[in-house]
Design a protein around this motif. Structure first.
Motif, PDB file in Angstrom:
ATOM      1  N   ASN A   1     121.874  44.932  29.384  1.00  0.00           N
ATOM      2  CA  ASN A   1     120.680  45.774  29.574  1.00  0.00           C
ATOM      3  C   ASN A   1     120.786  47.010  28.689  1.00  0.00           C
TER       4      ASN A   1
ATOM      5  N   PHE B   1     121.181  54.738  34.256  1.00  0.00           N
ATOM      6  CA  PHE B   1     120.904  53.291  34.295  1.00  0.00           C
ATOM      7  C   PHE B   1     119.468  52.908  34.655  1.00  0.00           C
ATOM      8  N   PHE B   2     118.764  53.745  35.387  1.00  0.00           N
ATOM      9  CA  PHE B   2     117.486  53.290  35.950  1.00  0.00           C
ATOM     10  C   PHE B   2     116.248  53.943  35.348  1.00  0.00           C
TER      11      PHE B   2
ATOM     12  N   TYR C   1     125.646  40.173  39.525  1.00  0.00           N
ATOM     13  CA  TYR C   1     124.330  40.810  39.434  1.00  0.00           C
ATOM     14  C   TYR C   1     123.519  40.659  40.721  1.00  0.00           C
TER      15      TYR C   1
ATOM     16  N   GLN D   1     110.361  49.269  30.938  1.00  0.00           N
ATOM     17  CA  GLN D   1     109.915  47.969  31.471  1.00  0.00           C
ATOM     18  C   GLN D   1     108.481  48.022  31.982  1.00  0.00           C
ATOM     19  N   TRP D   2     108.123  49.107  32.645  1.00  0.00           N
ATOM     20  CA  TRP D   2     106.828  49.140  33.347  1.00  0.00           C
ATOM     21  C   TRP D   2     105.808  50.066  32.685  1.00  0.00           C
TER      22      TRP D   2
ATOM     23  N   TYR E   1     115.228  52.616  31.718  1.00  0.00           N
ATOM     24  CA  TYR E   1     114.941  51.178  31.745  1.00  0.00           C
ATOM     25  C   TYR E   1     113.597  50.943  32.442  1.00  0.00           C
ATOM     26  N   THR E   2     113.414  51.631  33.572  1.00  0.00           N
ATOM     27  CA  THR E   2     112.194  51.398  34.350  1.00  0.00           C
ATOM     28  C   THR E   2     110.965  51.912  33.595  1.00  0.00           C
TER      29      THR E   2
ATOM     30  N   TYR F   1     106.316  40.059  43.882  1.00  0.00           N
ATOM     31  CA  TYR F   1     107.453  39.939  42.961  1.00  0.00           C
ATOM     32  C   TYR F   1     108.416  38.919  43.563  1.00  0.00           C
TER      33      TYR F   1
ATOM     34  N   VAL G   1     111.143  47.780  43.673  1.00  0.00           N
ATOM     35  CA  VAL G   1     111.365  47.411  42.263  1.00  0.00           C
ATOM     36  C   VAL G   1     112.812  47.718  41.872  1.00  0.00           C
ATOM     37  N   CYS G   2     113.212  48.986  41.955  1.00  0.00           N
ATOM     38  CA  CYS G   2     114.619  49.315  41.635  1.00  0.00           C
ATOM     39  C   CYS G   2     115.524  48.967  42.806  1.00  0.00           C
TER      40      CYS G   2
ATOM     41  N   ARG H   1     115.821  46.431  44.418  1.00  0.00           N
ATOM     42  CA  ARG H   1     116.352  45.067  44.471  1.00  0.00           C
ATOM     43  C   ARG H   1     117.708  44.941  43.749  1.00  0.00           C
ATOM     44  N   ILE H   2     118.106  45.979  43.035  1.00  0.00           N
ATOM     45  CA  ILE H   2     119.406  45.936  42.345  1.00  0.00           C
ATOM     46  C   ILE H   2     120.478  46.440  43.319  1.00  0.00           C
TER      47      ILE H   2
HETATM   48  N1  UDP Z   1     116.359  48.135  36.511  1.00  0.00           N
HETATM   49  C1  UDP Z   1     116.819  49.280  35.864  1.00  0.00           C
HETATM   50  N2  UDP Z   1     117.928  49.175  35.077  1.00  0.00           N
HETATM   51  C2  UDP Z   1     118.597  48.023  34.888  1.00  0.00           C
HETATM   52  C3  UDP Z   1     118.130  46.872  35.539  1.00  0.00           C
HETATM   53  C4  UDP Z   1     117.009  46.960  36.339  1.00  0.00           C
HETATM   54  O1  UDP Z   1     116.213  50.332  35.977  1.00  0.00           O
HETATM   55  O2  UDP Z   1     119.594  48.002  34.149  1.00  0.00           O
HETATM   56  C5  UDP Z   1     115.156  48.246  37.367  1.00  0.00           C
HETATM   57  C6  UDP Z   1     113.876  48.001  36.538  1.00  0.00           C
HETATM   58  O3  UDP Z   1     112.833  48.789  37.069  1.00  0.00           O
HETATM   59  C7  UDP Z   1     113.640  46.520  36.758  1.00  0.00           C
HETATM   60  C8  UDP Z   1     114.051  46.358  38.224  1.00  0.00           C
HETATM   61  O4  UDP Z   1     115.171  47.260  38.369  1.00  0.00           O
HETATM   62  O5  UDP Z   1     112.302  46.175  36.529  1.00  0.00           O
HETATM   63  C9  UDP Z   1     114.450  44.977  38.628  1.00  0.00           C
HETATM   64  O6  UDP Z   1     115.456  44.509  37.742  1.00  0.00           O
HETATM   65  P1  UDP Z   1     115.760  42.959  37.556  1.00  0.00           P
HETATM   66  O7  UDP Z   1     116.901  42.838  36.618  1.00  0.00           O
HETATM   67  O8  UDP Z   1     115.881  42.313  38.878  1.00  0.00           O
HETATM   68  O9  UDP Z   1     114.419  42.525  36.847  1.00  0.00           O
HETATM   69  P2  UDP Z   1     113.723  41.117  36.547  1.00  0.00           P
HETATM   70  O10 UDP Z   1     114.832  40.148  36.245  1.00  0.00           O
HETATM   71  O11 UDP Z   1     112.928  40.791  37.749  1.00  0.00           O
HETATM   72  O12 UDP Z   1     112.900  41.452  35.364  1.00  0.00           O
END
Ligand code: UDP
Ligand code: FAD
Length: 387
Positions: free
Chosen positions: A280, A148-149, A182, A156-157, A152-153, A357, A168-169, A171-172
């Motif tokens: 996602n 899951f992480f 969520y 995203q980054w 995506y990370t 953030y 960053v991660c 916060r989930i």
């Molecule tokens: N994240 C992830 N997988 C997911 C959702 C989030 O790895 O399915 C990580 C990713 O690094 C993301 C961060 O957790 O940037 C924060 O997620 P959030 O959904 O809060 O992002 P935002 O809405 O701030 O873009």
């Protein structure tokens, strides 16, 4: 001569402008280089009249009743719940990770106890996680992290999770119960008529004390207008002509796809395009997520729309949506923050100027706290409009 110029008509700038005008009777100029109010929270109807979150989903949530009370002066609320799934390996997974996710992994029913034991066996013994990879390995272990992480990370980054701050991660949420919301906050709601309508009411409240100029950059405005105070909510490195080097920001491209009732029917669908508010895509596709905001707004319409988010580098042609919390950037920000502390008559506020953030409730809280700490004792200029 304005009492204050507020740079940035996002949430932070709007709250501060509203307070200065309404509480102190200051005459303020609020500018934004974009053509609309609300910064990244801006929403608008699509051609079918479906409200669209043009800059990605904006799920308002907070645990602070004072913030709700403040914003309730400008909006009624639509209480809702933010339901997200993660799509990987050809199926939807309950997300954020919770007991239902574990049951999907096992292919059978389980219990909180069994999941807690499994987590204890699988999470890595990292007592003080130093980065976003470690924080997830320490809380869910390798299998869930990789599912899951990790992907995506990276998408995203455009960075390894190892190089990003744990927040960053981190916060989930991760839960051993079947709660699959969520976010954790107790108040989850959207402004009844949308964010833009709420912002328009904030501006109206200020009456003649507030002048708004959109499509105007601070570079042009600073030599055109005179003002006693400056509230700056743009990127802090830009304010100081990037004298120590550029801070990194992450950008996105938002692709909006509107579906009329007819186009949905042609696809054998009715009312909605996807079964969930947000899906996602950690390990496939170039986008990170698809949001169908109508699931949260509950708008009474047969049409709908989707927004796909494609991560991008920040250039001068797009917007700096996210500060990028790496060691290098956080150290560089400290140098700019030291300059900012010396800057007379200027207040730095919001996601870009404090390089943080911030969720919306945190942005509102910071603006209100800054107003109280720095301005509420200032002399009133004219009769304030709000008690
Ligand atoms: N994240 C992830 N997988 C997911 C959702 C989030 O790895 O399915 C990580 C990713 O690094 C993301 C961060 O957790 O940037 C924060 O997620 P959030 O959904 O809060 O992002 P935002 O809405 O701030 O873009
Ligand atoms: P911004 O909204 O960035 O506003 C700053 C404004 O300043 C911009 O409009 C910009 O154009 C203007 N500006 C900058 N430089 C200049 C200049 N030189 N001259 C003139 N104007 C200038 N928060 C949540 O609570 N829930 C969510 O679900 C959520 N989802 C998000 C999804 C995405 C994709 C993003 C990017 C953010 C999300 N957020 C969410 C965070 C939320 O957007 C912020 O908390 C909020 O926008 C902060 O407001 P701000 O005014 O500080 O910044």
């Amino acid at each position: 001569m304005y009492d204050a110029m507020v740079v940035g008509a996002g949430l932070s700038g709007l709250v501060m402008a509203e307070r200065l005008c309404s509480q102190l009777g200051w005459r303020c100029l609020l500018i934004d280089r974009r053509e609309h109010l609300g910064g990244n929270c801006h929403d608008a109807p699509d051609p079918n009249g479906v409200l669209t979150h043009l800059y990605g989903p904006h799920y308002f949530r907070t645990n602070t009743p004072e913030l709700v009370n403040y914003l309730s002066r400008f909006t009624a609320w639509h209480r809702t719940r933010y339901a997200v799934r993660s799509f990987t390996g050809g199926r939807y997974w309950s997300f954020p990770i919770n007991l239902k996710t574990f049951e999907q992994l096992l292919g059978r029913e389980s219990s909180q106890d069994e999941f807690s034991r499994w987590l204890d066996e699988h999470k890595l013994p990292i007592t003080e996680p130093q980065n976003s990879e470690e924080v997830m390995l320490a809380s869910v272990g390798v299998e869930f992290y990789e599912k899951f992480f990790k992907g995506y990370t990276q998408k995203q980054w455009n960075k390894e999770p190892r190089s990003l701050h744990p927040s960053v991660c981190g916060r989930i949420p991760v839960r051993t119960t079947r709660d699959d919301g969520y976010v954790d906050e107790s108040f989850q709601a959207l402004p009844q008529d949308g964010y833009t309508a709420m912002f328009e009411r904030m501006v109206d409240t200020c009456g003649a004390n507030l002048e708004v100029r959109l499509g105007l950059d601070f570079c042009q405005a600073k030599d055109t207008f005179s003002y006693r105070h400056l509230i700056y909510t743009g990127p802090i490195d830009e304010y100081f002509q990037v004298c120590y080097g550029r801070l990194e920001y992450r950008s996105l491209r938002f692709e909006v796809e509107s579906h009329s009732a007819r186009s949905l029917a042609q696809q054998g669908k009715s009312g909605f395009w996807q079964p969930y508010l947000q899906v996602n895509y950690p390990n496939s596709e170039q986008y990170t997520r698809i949001v169908e905001i109508k699931h949260a707004t509950s708008q009474n319409t047969p049409h709908t729309n989707l927004v796909r988010e494609y991560p991008q580098d920040y250039t001068q042609d797009n917007e700096p949506y996210y500060p990028v919390p790496t060691d290098r950037n956080l150290a560089l920000y400290k140098k700019y923050a030291a300059l900012a502390a010396e800057e007379k008559g200027t207040t730095f506020l919001g996601r870009l100027a404090t390089y943080a953030y911030l969720n919306m409730d945190q942005a509102v809280a910071l603006a209100l706290e800054t107003f109280s700490a720095k301005f509420s004792a200032q002399p009133q200029q004219r009769k304030p409009r709000l008690a």
